[in-house]
Structure formats: C-alpha cells, structure tokens
Design a protein around this motif. Structure first.
Motif, PDB file in Angstrom:
ATOM      1  N   LEU A  63      11.163  -3.862  -3.720  1.00  0.00           N
ATOM      2  CA  LEU A  63       9.759  -2.762  -3.414  1.00  0.00           C
ATOM      3  C   LEU A  63      10.859  -1.563  -4.330  1.00  0.00           C
ATOM      4  N   LYS A  64       9.682  -0.516  -4.763  1.00  0.00           N
ATOM      5  CA  LYS A  64      10.332   0.747  -5.424  1.00  0.00           C
ATOM      6  C   LYS A  64      10.634   2.064  -4.502  1.00  0.00           C
ATOM      7  N   GLY A  65       9.714   2.110  -3.507  1.00  0.00           N
ATOM      8  CA  GLY A  65       9.945   3.804  -2.816  1.00  0.00           C
ATOM      9  C   GLY A  65       8.621   3.555  -1.754  1.00  0.00           C
ATOM     10  N   PHE A  66       8.793   4.818  -1.410  1.00  0.00           N
ATOM     11  CA  PHE A  66       7.863   5.402  -0.439  1.00  0.00           C
ATOM     12  C   PHE A  66       6.430   6.491  -1.502  1.00  0.00           C
ATOM     13  N   THR A  67       5.253   5.927  -1.117  1.00  0.00           N
ATOM     14  CA  THR A  67       4.116   6.762  -1.242  1.00  0.00           C
ATOM     15  C   THR A  67       2.743   6.365  -0.925  1.00  0.00           C
ATOM     16  N   LEU A  68       2.124   7.915  -0.979  1.00  0.00           N
ATOM     17  CA  LEU A  68       0.754   7.715  -0.138  1.00  0.00           C
ATOM     18  C   LEU A  68      -0.049   7.968  -1.501  1.00  0.00           C
ATOM     19  N   ALA A 121       0.912  -1.547  -0.012  1.00  0.00           N
ATOM     20  CA  ALA A 121      -0.476  -0.246  -0.169  1.00  0.00           C
ATOM     21  C   ALA A 121       0.957   1.050   0.093  1.00  0.00           C
ATOM     22  N   PHE A 122       2.000   1.203   1.187  1.00  0.00           N
ATOM     23  CA  PHE A 122       2.913   2.275   0.682  1.00  0.00           C
ATOM     24  C   PHE A 122       3.744   1.733  -0.247  1.00  0.00           C
ATOM     25  N   ASN A 123       4.406   1.259  -1.240  1.00  0.00           N
ATOM     26  CA  ASN A 123       5.128   1.103  -2.166  1.00  0.00           C
ATOM     27  C   ASN A 123       5.064   1.956  -3.469  1.00  0.00           C
ATOM     28  N   SER A 124       5.793   2.629  -4.193  1.00  0.00           N
ATOM     29  CA  SER A 124       5.485   3.122  -4.885  1.00  0.00           C
ATOM     30  C   SER A 124       5.863   2.527  -6.168  1.00  0.00           C
ATOM     31  N   GLY A 125       6.029   1.372  -6.181  1.00  0.00           N
ATOM     32  CA  GLY A 125       5.651   0.851  -7.430  1.00  0.00           C
ATOM     33  C   GLY A 125       4.406   0.029  -8.100  1.00  0.00           C
ATOM     34  N   THR A 126       3.579   0.459  -9.398  1.00  0.00           N
ATOM     35  CA  THR A 126       2.190   0.082 -10.639  1.00  0.00           C
ATOM     36  C   THR A 126       2.026  -1.600  -9.952  1.00  0.00           C
ATOM     37  N   ILE A 127       3.441  -1.880 -10.497  1.00  0.00           N
ATOM     38  CA  ILE A 127       3.306  -3.558 -10.075  1.00  0.00           C
ATOM     39  C   ILE A 127       3.157  -4.509  -8.508  1.00  0.00           C
ATOM     40  N   ILE A 128       2.113  -5.062  -8.125  1.00  0.00           N
ATOM     41  CA  ILE A 128       2.477  -6.019  -7.058  1.00  0.00           C
ATOM     42  C   ILE A 128       4.106  -6.737  -6.832  1.00  0.00           C
TER      43      ILE A 128
END
Lengths: 374, 293, 268
Positions: free
Chosen positions: C39-44, C28-35
């Motif tokens: 992990l890519k980075g933090f995002t809200l 949920a907090f991962n900035s990547g669009t693929i699950i």
C-alpha cells in the motif's frame, strides 16, 4: 351456596333460541352433517358431545356463520340466518385456541368488539373493566395479552365475547387446552357465569364428563347425526343405543335372551343373572349388533361383604382383577357361568377392606337399573 | 333456507382463493409464461436478419447443436457449474454441520447472520474482488513474492479454477442454509441411539447424520447449480471473456448479433439441460426420502 | 480434538467469505492508483471522486427508483400470493404457485432473454419501467417465501374472532392480519429492494439506454483508472447494506417482542 342449583323456569316453557331444521353439510363428497334437527332454548346450557370428526364443531360453526350449510335452515331467535354474515349474527364465540390478539393488550382485546359502539370512550372503558371483573381479571386491562397463562387467556376470551351481550355464546372446546385442576375450576366458573348472564351457551366438547357436569341438555353426535339428545341424567341412565352408552362412561354388557313381552314388560334370561323382567321403558335402546344385550353401569352393582343382604337380587361371583384408585376401587368380577368379567366400582369406606383377587363373593343388583339394547 | 347458490359461490373458498391469487398470477402469466412461450416459439421460427419470420423450422436447433463452439461452451458451462457446485457444497457442509451441532442454540442465528452478510453486498464488486485477489499483481501474488516464496507471480486468472472459486464464494450462503436446515431437523436422540448401539462417531455420522442431511445437500446442489450455469458476469470478469459460458453466447446472439431465433434456440437448449439436471436431482432426492423411511 | 479442528475450519471459511469485503476499504483508502500491495498511503481522493461523479449519481438515482418500485410491487404481489397460498384451497393451486415461484429456479439469463424478446415484439421501449417489470418478476418469489412464513404462522381463528366480533373482512385484515404480518412485510420489502439494487443481467438487457448502479459498475470495471473509485463505492455499499440488515433485524426482533412469538432465527 351459589345459585348453581337455583330453580329456573323449565326448559319447555322457554322461547326457542336456536333451531336446526334438517341441516345438511357437504365438503365435496364428504357428508359432514346429515340432517340435523334440534331446538336449543333460551338460557340453556347446551352441549354438543362426540368423538373427533363427528361434526360437532361444524354444527357449532353453522351457528356462528363460519360454515355455509348445504341445505336446511339455521334459525336464531326465530330468524333465518342463511344470508346473515358472522359479524351480523347475535352470537359470539370462544375459540379453542382462544384467538387472543397477540399484538393488543388485555383491555384492547376485551374491548375489540366495541369499536363500532357509539358510546363514549369512558363508558366503553367502564364496560371493559366490568367485563374483566366478571371473569375475575380486574385490573389486568393494561397487560400484554401474550404474557397471560392459559386459564387467563380463557377468561379474556370469555370477557371479549360477553361484552357484546350476545344472545348466544358459542364455546368450541374451551377447556381442552387447560390442565386438569384449572379445567375443573373453570367448569364451575362457566356454570356460574352462565347462570349470572342468563344467555344461551352452546358448548362443543369431546369430554363426556365435562358435558355431564355443565349442561342442561346434551346432544351426542356420531358421524354427522345426533344420536341422542337428552339431559345428563337420562343420557347416563337410559342411553338409547349401545354406542351412546359406550361413549358416556363405562357400561357392562351381558348377552340377553328375550323370552317374551307382556303388559308393558319384557321377560329376559341373562347368563349369570338368571330370569327377570324389565319395563318397556328400559327396553327402548338399540343394540349395535343383532344380539340383544343388557347393560348396567359399574356403580349399580355392589359387592356384598360377609353378613350383608341384597336389597333386591344377588348373584354369586369371583373377583378377577382389582384396581385401587384411592377413593374408589374398581373390581372386575366374573359372574358364575359368564366368561367375560364385568366391572364394579365401589367407594372405599373406612373399615371395609379391599378384596383380593380370587375371593368368592356375592354381587347385589337390581333389574330396575338395567337397560336392554335390542 | 340455505343461502342462494350465487351467494354461496361468491363466498366459496375456491373463488376467494382465485381472486386473492389473481394479481400475482396475472403478472406471472404476462411477464413469465407468455415470454417463455414466445421464446419457445421464436426458437422454431426463421431468422430474416432484422426480422423474425414465423415459419416453422428446426434449423435453429440443428445449427446450434451442430456448432462445435456452442457445444463446447455448453459443455464448459455444465462442467464449470458442476465443479462450482461440488466445491461450494463440500466447503459449505462442515460449516452447516458446525453451526448446527457445535454452536450453542442462542448463538446460531448470529452465526447465520455472519455468513449471510457478505452476500448482501454488490455481486459485481464481490466478483471483481476475486480478480483483485487472484491477479498477476494481485493480493496472493504480492504476498507470495513479498515473502520471497516465488519470483514468478502465478497466472491464476482466466481459468476454470478461478471462475469456480469466485462462484463458490458468491453462492456460499445458498449452499449453507438448506444443509443447515436439514441438519437442524435431525432428532438428536437418533445420534445418541447410534452411539448407544456401539457405532463410533465417524460411523454414526456416515450412517445416520449424512443420509438424513441428504435432502438439504441435494437442495443446495440445485440452488447452486441452476444460477451458476446461467452466470454472465464471472466468465466476463474472471474468465477475461476468453472462457465464455452459455449466458454470454445467448446474450451475444440476442442482443449483439440480433439473431433472435438462434439465440432463443440456445436459451431453450440451456434451459433443457438445466431442467434435465434438476429433474435428475429431484429424482435422487425422492429416492433418498423413500430410502430413509 | 474434532471440535477444535472444525472451529478452525469455520474460522478459515469466514476468512474466505470476508476476504473480498475486507479488501474493499483497504484499497479505497490507499493512495496508489494500482490495486496492488504494498500500500502507498492514506487518501480520501477516491471518495471525493465518487461523490463528484454525476453519471454515478444518476445511475444510483435510477437504481433507487427501480429498487423502491420493485420492492413495493413485489411485496404487494407477494402479500396476495402468500395470503392466497396459506389461507385458501383452490383447484390447481400447486400449478399456479409453481408458475409464480418459477423464477427462483430459472437462470437469470433465461428471464432476461425471454422478457427482452417479448418486450421488443410488442414494441415496448426499453426503459427503467421495463427493468422494474423484470425485477418485480424476479423478486416476487423471494417476497412470497418470506411472507409465507409470516402468514402461515397466523392462527386462522384470530381473523374469525375479529369477524365474529363485528368487523368486516377488510377491517379484520387491517386491524388483525396486517399488524401481525408487518415484520414479514418489512423483511420482504428489504429483501426485494436489495435483490433489485444488486441485479445486473436483467437490468443490462432491459434498461435500453438507461444506466443503473450495477450497469455503471460493470462498465467501469474495464478501466483500471476507475478501480480505486469502485473500491470506495463498494465500501459505501457494504456499510449501507450492514445498516439495512441491522435495521431489518431490529424490526424483526421488535415484531417478535410485540406478539410474544418465539425467536426462530434470522429473517432469512
């Protein structure tokens, strides 16, 4: 000394408080009450005594209104109660489990029945405080009810029922959940309380000792019927049937042969005791079988020591078994010529030795203490 | 005089009981009994494409049962449910045993709480998470390739195994609780008696604990088996729609194709299979109870 | 030795139980669009999407309407049934109770399809109301199970005592029974609420054109683009249900403390 033994108006002269007229109760096919008729007087301490399943609690609950009767009538203070709901009857009950409302304080429990009372809040609070004082719980009002001990719950239940000033207080085995010491203490307190408030108490119990200690009169019940209704002394001394005799205390039985009846006396021949006669009054009880028997309580016989003389009659015997109780000794003795032993209770007195098994002795007895069951 | 017959009737326990139960009972009759009866009736009616013709026929049942696809799906449903049940109960038993026998009494409720928390979060999302975990580029494969254990990601989705793991996870607390309850009821002195009589721990477990826990185990089996056989979501999401189970085809017939009689016959057939299995286990349970007396 | 291996197993089992839950906030907090890892980075962003989503808002509102109604209805029906079952004897009681509890052992698809067939046959339009009807049917047995425990621990002489002290049957219920079963009622309401909020197949069959939260989630799971937002939604749901459970536990403990009853474990 309190007014425990204070003289009170004789029962027969008092007003009728509860009347049972031919009360029957069926649960389906089960006939729980079989034609109960009795009268309980104003201010009487009345007990319903019997083994479990005899209908004593059912009968009590017909007074409270928790059980509908199948036929007959229950009257309280002269009024037919058949269409009167429990909340409209002039009775209050102390339940076996005490039924203390666990979510309320002691004071709220005691004052529960005053909710519809028109008196002011202060007056009600005063009434609660008085009721608590009466049962020895002064100052307990704010406590949580579920934190109380068994004896204290009992007192709260009493105060809660008495605060409404009922004409009759019903007590369903109120002491059975308490341990022996507190139970004996509560027995005395209940008697005092009853004398103090002066209302009719109806107690249900299976404990014959409790009934004997506390009651003015006792109804002994078996299988939905009243077997005998009498004051404690009559019940103990002159049980009207072998069953009642067996239920209340210990009674020895010996087979008897009836030789004849004349001038209000019955001539008997009893193995081990010999020939003697008893009055008609002593001979009115029913035996359970066809064979007549005589019965006598353990304390009506006395073991004679060396040099002692019987006041009335004596019989030779041998000690068969000795059970030492501290203040008392129970002896099972075999009367000469009788196979089954009889029980004798002797108070232990300083300087009088407890006898050994096998000792030859003499037993003092009196025909006047016997009951003939026939 | 005793109370009048009418008054006594109105005060009687049976009348009061019926009055008290009536709202719930009427609700159950209208929304459960009547619909089930309708479903049974429909299953014997004739399909007239958009309407249902109330003519008695057993054609729906013969059509359903002679259809190899429906038979295969029903068999698959039973096999998957049996597998799920086996996996769930076997995995759950040691946990129930652990909580009952090795966790101090004061901490037991905390452990039960811990086990039931995941169950309170969205069923759909929990099921979907297993897709995330088992996917071609999912959690497990990422770990495996990341650690260099394999270059070829495993194909785990769209299999009966994947469906089973997912459902075993979803129904875990349903299996643990009844087993735990039956283990809690075991008188600990019986086990001491077993040890005292010279049995070792394993034999005591085998001869005393396990038989006494059996009612709980059978309860767990029923509680897991019945809902899993009717599960719709997991075959769709984890089976990729390629491994439909009986719920999926019933739904298909009733809503998509709108052949209500055939759908009803399939639903009733599935219900009968479930009932047969449930009765079998109830019978086993009764035998166990009698055997232990 | 045996103890520690069992403890180790318990630990692994908890990992198995919690793995899907723990992964929710991770993605949920991962900035990547693929699950997928890494992990890519933090995002809200996903939470922002979530709160801006109006369809979802509507679905949530519908679900809350259904869940609250179901909770009230099934708890009310449950109170009647639990009271009747624990207090009165009447002929045919096992059969009556069996029918009422039947949804516990019926596969949900059977409940859904039989209700659907009947509702269509009587011509009732599918709506939120029909979902409430179905959910109430399903949740009532659970409510009864919870309430039975509360009602059966009531000492019958408590109500007789109140009746004896001058109260009517109704005021006895209000003053004595209701306060004592309140913890049970709260548990029952929370349980029915949760069951309804989470229920998919009956809602899917009976909602007609309406959308509920699970229906919405199910429809979005097909679109990979939407999955990160669903992860954010799942995270919110987990937090909400933990808060709800903690509240329920708090009320249960308070109820116990008030009546001095013994703690017999969780409200389940």
């Amino acid at each position: 000394m309190t007014q425990l033994n204070a003289a009170r108006a004789p029962l027969d002269s008092r007003a009728k408080m509860i009347e049972f007229h031919e009360v029957h109760k069926y649960y389906g096919d089960y006939h729980a009450l079989r034609g109960i008729s009795a009268t309980i007087r104003e201010g009487e301490f009345f007990s319903l005594l019997g083994p479990s399943g005899c209908g004593k609690t059912t009968l009590l609950r017909t007074i409270a209104g928790f059980e509908d009767i199948s036929s007959g009538a229950v009257l309280i203070d002269g009024k037919d109660m058949s269409d009167v709901a429990p909340n409209k009857r002039p009775t209050n009950m102390v339940f076996q489990s005490y039924a203390i409302f666990p979510h309320l304080t002691v004071g709220e429990n005691v004052g529960f029945g005053l909710r519809r009372d028109p008196r002011s809040k202060a007056e009600k609070a005063k009434a609660v405080e008085e009721a608590l004082e009466m049962v020895g719980l002064k100052g307990y009002g704010a406590r949580a009810a579920h934190a109380l001990s068994g004896g204290q719950r009992q007192r709260v239940a009493l105060a809660r029922a008495l605060i409404l000033k009922p004409k009759v207080l019903l007590l369903d085995e109120p002491l059975s959940a308490l341990d022996k010491k507190i139970r004996e203490q509560m027995q005395v307190e209940l008697i005092k309380l009853q004398r103090e408030v002066g209302i009719t108490f109806v107690l249900v119990t299976h404990d014959q000792e409790e009934a004997l200690v506390m009651s003015d009169r006792i109804a002994v019940m078996f299988e939905g019927e009243i077997a005998q209704l009498a004051d404690p002394e009559t019940l103990y001394r002159r049980p009207n049937s072998r069953r009642v005799a067996d239920f209340i205390g210990v009674m020895n039985f010996l087979p008897a042969q009836i030789l004849g009846e004349a001038n209000g006396h019955v001539q008997l021949d009893v193995g081990g005791l010999g020939r003697f006669e008893v009055t008609e009054e002593q001979a009115s009880a029913r035996a359970s079988g066809a064979e007549p028997v005589v019965g006598f309580r353990p304390e009506t016989l006395t073991i004679l020591y060396e040099g002692q003389q019987a006041h009335d009659r004596e019989a030779p015997a041998t000690i068969d078994e000795v059970v030492y109780y501290g203040d008392m000794t129970y002896y099972d003795v075999k009367l000469d010529g009788v196979a089954a032993p009889v029980r004798i209770s002797m108070r232990n007195v300083f300087g009088r030795p407890v006898l050994d098994v096998g000792t030859r002795t003499r037993v003092a007895w009196s025909p006047g203490a016997l009951v003939l069951f026939r | 005089m005793a109370a009048s017959p009418l008054k006594r009737w109105a005060r009687s326990e049976a009348v009061n009981g019926y009055l008290m139960i009536s709202p719930t009972l009427i609700y159950a009759i209208l929304l459960l009994a009547a619909p089930l009866v309708t479903l049974v009736a429909y299953s014997f009616f004739t399909d007239g494409y958009l309407v249902v013709i109330p003519e008695f026929t057993t054609a729906n049942y013969s059509q359903a049962w002679s259809d190899p696809i429906f038979r295969a799906i029903l068999t698959r449903s039973v096999i998957v449910s049996a597998l799920v049940t086996l996996v769930t109960v076997v995995l759950a038993f040691p946990i129930a045993y652990f909580i009952s026998f090795h966790v101090p009494a004061t901490k037991k409720s905390r452990w039960l709480f811990l086990i039931t928390i995941p169950f309170w979060t969205s069923y759909l999302i929990r099921v979907f998470q297993w897709k995330v975990i088992l996917n071609y580029n999912g959690v497990i494969n990422s770990i495996l390739t990341g650690l260099g254990i394999t270059d070829h990601p495993l194909q785990m989705l769209n299999s009966i195994g994947a469906i089973s793991i997912t459902l075993a996870h979803a129904y875990a607390p349903f299996a643990i609780l009844p087993i735990f309850v039956s283990l809690e009821k075991i008188d600990r002195s019986l086990l001491e008696a077993g040890l005292d009589l010279g049995e070792n721990r394993l034999m005591t477990f085998w001869r005393v604990t396990l038989p006494l826990a059996m009612p709980g185990v059978i309860g767990a089996v029923m509680i897991v088996f019945i809902p899993t056989i009717g599960d719709y979501v997991t075959p769709e999401l984890i089976g990729g729609g390629k491994l439909p189970m009986v719920a999926n085809v019933i739904y298909q017939q009733l809503l998509k194709i709108d052949n209500k009689p055939l759908g009803s016959a399939m639903a009733i057939s599935a219900m009968l299979v479930v009932a047969a299995v449930a009765l079998l286990f109830l019978f086993l349970n009764r035998r166990f109870l009698r055997g232990s007396k | 030795m045996k103890f520690s291996s069992l403890k180790g197993y318990a630990f692994l089992y908890l990992v198995f139980l919690y793995a899907p839950i723990v992964l929710l906030p991770v993605f949920a907090f991962n900035s990547g669009t693929i699950i997928a890892f890494p992990l890519k980075g933090f995002t809200l962003d996903w939470f922002r999407d979530l709160f801006a989503n109006q369809t979802l808002g509507l679905a949530l509102k519908n679900s809350l309407i259904i869940a609250v109604s179901t909770s009230i209805l099934s708890t009310t029906l449950g109170v009647f049934a639990a009271r009747a079952g624990t207090r009165f004897k009447f002929p045919g009681k096992p059969g009556v109770m069996g029918l009422i509890m039947l949804p516990l052992v019926l596969p949900e698809i059977i409940i859904a399809s039989s209700l659907l067939v009947v509702l269509l046959a009587v011509g009732m339009p599918l709506s939120l109301f029909t979902v409430i009807l179905g959910h109430t049917l399903m949740a009532t047995p659970y409510a009864i199970a919870v309430l039975n425990a509360a009602f059966s621990s009531l000492d019958r002489s408590l109500e007789e005592a109140a009746y004896d002290l001058g109260e009517t049957k109704w005021s006895t219920f209000r003053l004595i029974i209701l306060p004592l079963v309140t913890p049970g009622i709260i548990s029952s309401a929370l349980m029915s609420f949760t069951i309804s909020l989470d229920e998919f197949i009956v809602a899917f069959s009976l909602a007609g054109k309406e959308t509920t939260l699970p229906i919405y989630i199910f429809s979005q799971l097909r679109f990979p683009k939407q999955i990160p937002m669903i992860m954010a939604l799942g995270t919110c749901l987990v937090v909400a249900s933990i808060v709800l459970l903690a509240t329920a536990e708090y009320f249960r403990r308070r109820g116990l403390a008030k009546t001095g009853a013994k703690d017999t474990g969780g409200f389940l």
